[in-house]
Write a protein that holds these residues in place. Sequence first.
Motif, PDB file in Angstrom:
ATOM      1  N   THR A 217      25.437  83.044 -33.036  1.00 15.91           N
ATOM      2  CA  THR A 217      24.930  82.013 -33.400  1.00 15.91           C
ATOM      3  C   THR A 217      23.486  82.331 -33.807  1.00 15.91           C
ATOM      4  OG1 THR A 217      25.713  80.681 -31.670  1.00 15.91           O
ATOM      5  CG2 THR A 217      23.418  79.831 -32.551  1.00 15.91           C
ATOM      6  N   PRO A 218      22.734  83.217 -33.329  1.00 16.17           N
ATOM      7  CA  PRO A 218      21.410  83.646 -34.101  1.00 16.17           C
ATOM      8  C   PRO A 218      21.847  83.981 -35.636  1.00 16.17           C
ATOM      9  CG  PRO A 218      21.390  84.463 -31.928  1.00 16.17           C
ATOM     10  CD  PRO A 218      22.520  84.112 -32.272  1.00 16.17           C
ATOM     11  N   PHE A 219      22.604  84.832 -35.765  1.00 14.42           N
ATOM     12  CA  PHE A 219      23.079  85.381 -37.210  1.00 14.42           C
ATOM     13  C   PHE A 219      23.415  84.313 -38.184  1.00 14.42           C
ATOM     14  CE2 PHE A 219      23.732  89.107 -34.240  1.00 14.42           C
ATOM     15  CZ  PHE A 219      22.937  90.073 -34.980  1.00 14.42           C
ATOM     16  N   LEU A 220      24.324  83.229 -37.576  1.00 14.44           N
ATOM     17  CA  LEU A 220      24.827  82.256 -38.298  1.00 14.44           C
ATOM     18  C   LEU A 220      23.333  81.390 -38.599  1.00 14.44           C
ATOM     19  CD1 LEU A 220      27.935  81.241 -36.426  1.00 14.44           C
ATOM     20  CD2 LEU A 220      27.677  82.346 -38.590  1.00 14.44           C
ATOM     21  N   GLY A 221      22.497  81.172 -37.808  1.00 18.55           N
ATOM     22  CA  GLY A 221      21.331  80.581 -38.002  1.00 18.55           C
ATOM     23  C   GLY A 221      20.642  81.097 -39.078  1.00 18.55           C
ATOM     24  N   ALA A 222      20.393  82.312 -39.266  1.00 21.11           N
ATOM     25  CA  ALA A 222      19.612  82.978 -40.225  1.00 21.11           C
ATOM     26  C   ALA A 222      20.323  82.789 -41.495  1.00 21.11           C
ATOM     27  CB  ALA A 222      19.547  84.610 -39.876  1.00 21.11           C
ATOM     28  N   PHE A 223      21.751  82.913 -41.648  1.00 22.10           N
ATOM     29  CA  PHE A 223      22.573  82.783 -42.589  1.00 22.10           C
ATOM     30  C   PHE A 223      22.250  81.317 -43.280  1.00 22.10           C
ATOM     31  CE2 PHE A 223      26.348  81.336 -44.879  1.00 22.10           C
ATOM     32  CZ  PHE A 223      26.471  82.378 -45.744  1.00 22.10           C
ATOM     33  N   LEU A 224      22.231  80.292 -42.170  1.00 18.61           N
ATOM     34  CA  LEU A 224      21.928  79.028 -42.922  1.00 18.61           C
ATOM     35  C   LEU A 224      20.559  78.814 -43.291  1.00 18.61           C
ATOM     36  CD1 LEU A 224      23.354  76.191 -42.618  1.00 18.61           C
ATOM     37  CD2 LEU A 224      22.262  75.681 -40.469  1.00 18.61           C
ATOM     38  N   ASP A 225      19.631  79.606 -42.800  1.00 20.41           N
ATOM     39  CA  ASP A 225      18.319  79.587 -43.218  1.00 20.41           C
ATOM     40  C   ASP A 225      18.235  79.988 -44.776  1.00 20.41           C
ATOM     41  OD1 ASP A 225      16.851  78.346 -41.114  1.00 20.41           O
ATOM     42  OD2 ASP A 225      16.670  80.346 -40.061  1.00 20.41           O
ATOM     43  N   HIS A 226      18.886  80.804 -45.027  1.00 15.49           N
ATOM     44  CA  HIS A 226      18.803  81.842 -46.252  1.00 15.49           C
ATOM     45  C   HIS A 226      19.851  81.301 -47.237  1.00 15.49           C
ATOM     46  CE1 HIS A 226      15.369  84.356 -45.130  1.00 15.49           C
ATOM     47  NE2 HIS A 226      16.232  84.538 -44.035  1.00 15.49           N
ATOM     48  N   LYS A 227      20.980  80.971 -46.878  1.00  8.14           N
ATOM     49  CA  LYS A 227      22.373  80.842 -47.514  1.00  8.14           C
ATOM     50  C   LYS A 227      22.778  79.410 -47.472  1.00  8.14           C
ATOM     51  CE  LYS A 227      22.201  85.220 -48.873  1.00  8.14           C
ATOM     52  NZ  LYS A 227      21.885  85.331 -50.304  1.00  8.14           N
ATOM     53  N   GLY A 228      22.636  78.679 -46.413  1.00  7.26           N
ATOM     54  CA  GLY A 228      23.149  77.254 -46.352  1.00  7.26           C
ATOM     55  C   GLY A 228      24.340  77.261 -46.045  1.00  7.26           C
ATOM     56  N   LYS A 229      25.286  76.307 -46.403  1.00 11.13           N
ATOM     57  CA  LYS A 229      26.744  76.024 -46.170  1.00 11.13           C
ATOM     58  C   LYS A 229      26.923  75.630 -44.762  1.00 11.13           C
ATOM     59  CE  LYS A 229      27.952  77.876 -49.997  1.00 11.13           C
ATOM     60  NZ  LYS A 229      28.279  76.999 -51.064  1.00 11.13           N
ATOM     61  N   GLY A 230      25.961  74.548 -44.421  1.00 10.34           N
ATOM     62  CA  GLY A 230      25.988  74.248 -42.860  1.00 10.34           C
ATOM     63  C   GLY A 230      27.376  73.273 -42.556  1.00 10.34           C
ATOM     64  N   ALA A 231      27.639  72.524 -43.654  1.00  6.54           N
ATOM     65  CA  ALA A 231      28.687  71.552 -43.654  1.00  6.54           C
ATOM     66  C   ALA A 231      30.323  72.425 -43.467  1.00  6.54           C
ATOM     67  CB  ALA A 231      28.788  70.311 -44.737  1.00  6.54           C
ATOM     68  N   THR A 232      30.147  73.469 -44.413  1.00  8.83           N
ATOM     69  CA  THR A 232      31.187  74.119 -44.191  1.00  8.83           C
ATOM     70  C   THR A 232      31.522  75.044 -43.011  1.00  8.83           C
ATOM     71  OG1 THR A 232      31.045  74.676 -46.567  1.00  8.83           O
ATOM     72  CG2 THR A 232      32.442  76.132 -45.436  1.00  8.83           C
ATOM     73  N   MET A 233      30.268  75.340 -42.349  1.00  8.51           N
ATOM     74  CA  MET A 233      30.583  75.934 -41.204  1.00  8.51           C
ATOM     75  C   MET A 233      30.800  75.009 -40.070  1.00  8.51           C
ATOM     76  SD  MET A 233      26.948  78.048 -41.407  1.00  8.51           S
ATOM     77  CE  MET A 233      26.669  78.355 -39.605  1.00  8.51           C
ATOM     78  N   LEU A 234      30.679  73.676 -40.131  1.00  9.31           N
ATOM     79  CA  LEU A 234      31.248  72.825 -39.214  1.00  9.31           C
ATOM     80  C   LEU A 234      32.784  72.555 -39.399  1.00  9.31           C
ATOM     81  CD1 LEU A 234      28.396  69.752 -39.742  1.00  9.31           C
ATOM     82  CD2 LEU A 234      28.815  71.385 -37.723  1.00  9.31           C
ATOM     83  N   ILE A 235      32.977  72.579 -40.561  1.00  7.48           N
ATOM     84  CA  ILE A 235      34.672  72.449 -40.966  1.00  7.48           C
ATOM     85  C   ILE A 235      35.505  73.684 -40.067  1.00  7.48           C
ATOM     86  CG2 ILE A 235      36.367  72.620 -42.551  1.00  7.48           C
ATOM     87  CD1 ILE A 235      34.540  70.837 -44.146  1.00  7.48           C
ATOM     88  N   PHE A 236      34.875  74.883 -40.421  1.00  9.74           N
ATOM     89  CA  PHE A 236      35.511  76.093 -39.941  1.00  9.74           C
ATOM     90  C   PHE A 236      35.612  76.142 -38.140  1.00  9.74           C
ATOM     91  CE2 PHE A 236      35.002  77.842 -44.232  1.00  9.74           C
ATOM     92  CZ  PHE A 236      36.721  78.418 -44.198  1.00  9.74           C
ATOM     93  N   GLY A 237      34.316  75.726 -37.747  1.00  3.38           N
ATOM     94  CA  GLY A 237      34.183  75.555 -36.268  1.00  3.38           C
ATOM     95  C   GLY A 237      35.128  74.736 -35.765  1.00  3.38           C
ATOM     96  N   ALA A 238      35.648  73.630 -36.247  1.00  5.23           N
ATOM     97  CA  ALA A 238      36.631  72.640 -35.635  1.00  5.23           C
ATOM     98  C   ALA A 238      37.863  73.333 -35.896  1.00  5.23           C
ATOM     99  CB  ALA A 238      36.482  71.220 -36.675  1.00  5.23           C
ATOM    100  N   ILE A 239      38.287  73.711 -37.039  1.00  6.01           N
ATOM    101  CA  ILE A 239      39.466  74.406 -37.083  1.00  6.01           C
ATOM    102  C   ILE A 239      39.934  75.483 -35.913  1.00  6.01           C
ATOM    103  CG2 ILE A 239      40.982  76.060 -38.827  1.00  6.01           C
ATOM    104  CD1 ILE A 239      39.640  74.596 -40.995  1.00  6.01           C
ATOM    105  N   LEU A 240      38.781  76.464 -35.599  1.00  8.50           N
ATOM    106  CA  LEU A 240      39.268  77.524 -34.926  1.00  8.50           C
ATOM    107  C   LEU A 240      39.220  76.823 -33.566  1.00  8.50           C
ATOM    108  CD1 LEU A 240      36.251  80.044 -36.080  1.00  8.50           C
ATOM    109  CD2 LEU A 240      38.920  80.179 -35.997  1.00  8.50           C
TER     110      LEU A 240
END
Length: 474
Positions: free
Chosen positions: A307-330
């Motif tokens: 989660t912290p690494f993904l948060g850092a990725f979101l801060d610098h690169k974005g892609k929040g909606a895409t992460m929500l989709i992949f999380g639901a699939i998994l």
Amino acid sequence: MTKQLQVALNDKAWARWTALILIASMMFFAYMFVDVISPIQTLIQDQLHWDADTYGTFGSSEYILNVFGFLIVAGIILDKMGVRFTGTLSASVMVIGACIKLYAVSPWFTGTGLENWLNSWWVSLPATAKLASLGFMIFGCGCEMAGITVSKAIAKWFEGKEMALAMGLEMAIARVGVFAIFSISPKVHTWLGMPDEVYVPVAFCTALLLIGLICFMVFDVFDAKLDRETGAGTASDPEEEFRLSDVKNIFSSKLFWIVAMLCVLYYSAIFPFQKYAANMLQCNLGISAAAAADVFRWFPIGAALLTPFLGAFLDHKGKGATMLIFGAILMICCHLTFALVLPSFPYTWVAFTAIIVLGISFSLVPAALWPSVPKIMDKRFLGSAYSLIFWVQNIGLALFPILIGKVLTATNPGVTDPLDYNYTWPLIMLAGLGVLALFFGLWLKLLDKKHHYGLEAPNIKNTEAEQAEIEGNF
């Protein structure tokens, strides 16, 4: 004359990260208390004579008062009174509820007049379950109020900074609390020389909640100093004035409902599952409660590490909606594995792999979901927006432990031994929630692409350019 740029307390890295640790510690202990009974479900059912329906009702009780309006009130309190008052109140309410629950499952309750009175009405539940549910209900009010308070506090302290990373770390620390309690709960009564005493883990976690209250009171000192420096919460700060009409504005927002539905569907497939996971592993793998807890405890660790690494990725690169989709699939894949693969291949490595992947899913969704809310909601009523999302979420969290218990009973006719349950249909039901969450995630991404809400954009933008502009102005 040379102007000096005023540096607020939250501009100092050590101060804002210390503040985060203090409020995250409160949530760490709260999450430990939430699942303290989950690893010893079999022992609870044997010692206190709770059946699957009773356990499901108890699990749902945490959210009942929140569903019937308390969370809406909590959001208004937060926006009117601020994070310090609301956080201290929520921590205190958690301690009160925990003490009631502790008394209910302790030997001091057995044989009392209160037990006899509670046994005299609503006979479908034993007195211990009735009183424990009351305590858990009160605790749940404090816990959910604390959740929205922490979210707003982090948004306040990390605005324009590492907000997603901070929210990710807070969630990671809380998830470690789940790992800790699944490690400790089945063993702590043995360590203390009181085997099979179900109240011992509850007492242990109640003491930790008191420490969490003290941690938040220390945070209050930091937050008061920040407000003095920035002038926040004063009469000269009209932007922060909250109006009751703002609740209507939130409810009329399509984005709010999409995010809220994604939230309730996803979390309803995770948190109720946690309460049954250890018993599910016992039934499918034929292992002890302690061994099952040792396997499942790695679920929150997967979330905590990523989660912290993904948060850092979101801060610098974005892609929040895409992460929500992949999380639901998994999450869908994991529940189908538990439902359809594990019964046919009852191997620990199969369960362990699915649990780790579920942890990855549980890191993707929260890391992207909560930092996205400030992008679509006005800061003035951000606390109420969080509280209303939590309110919708709590409807599912209150409903699905009961539904799991009823489906489990209906699909296991005549089964009285909690080690003989077949969990196939409850797990398929939870996978279905994941499918619906995936739909809302795709819808959210399409709307963001069309209207440019910034959900796919990074939280930190043009940091170096903005800093150069500030330096040039002075």
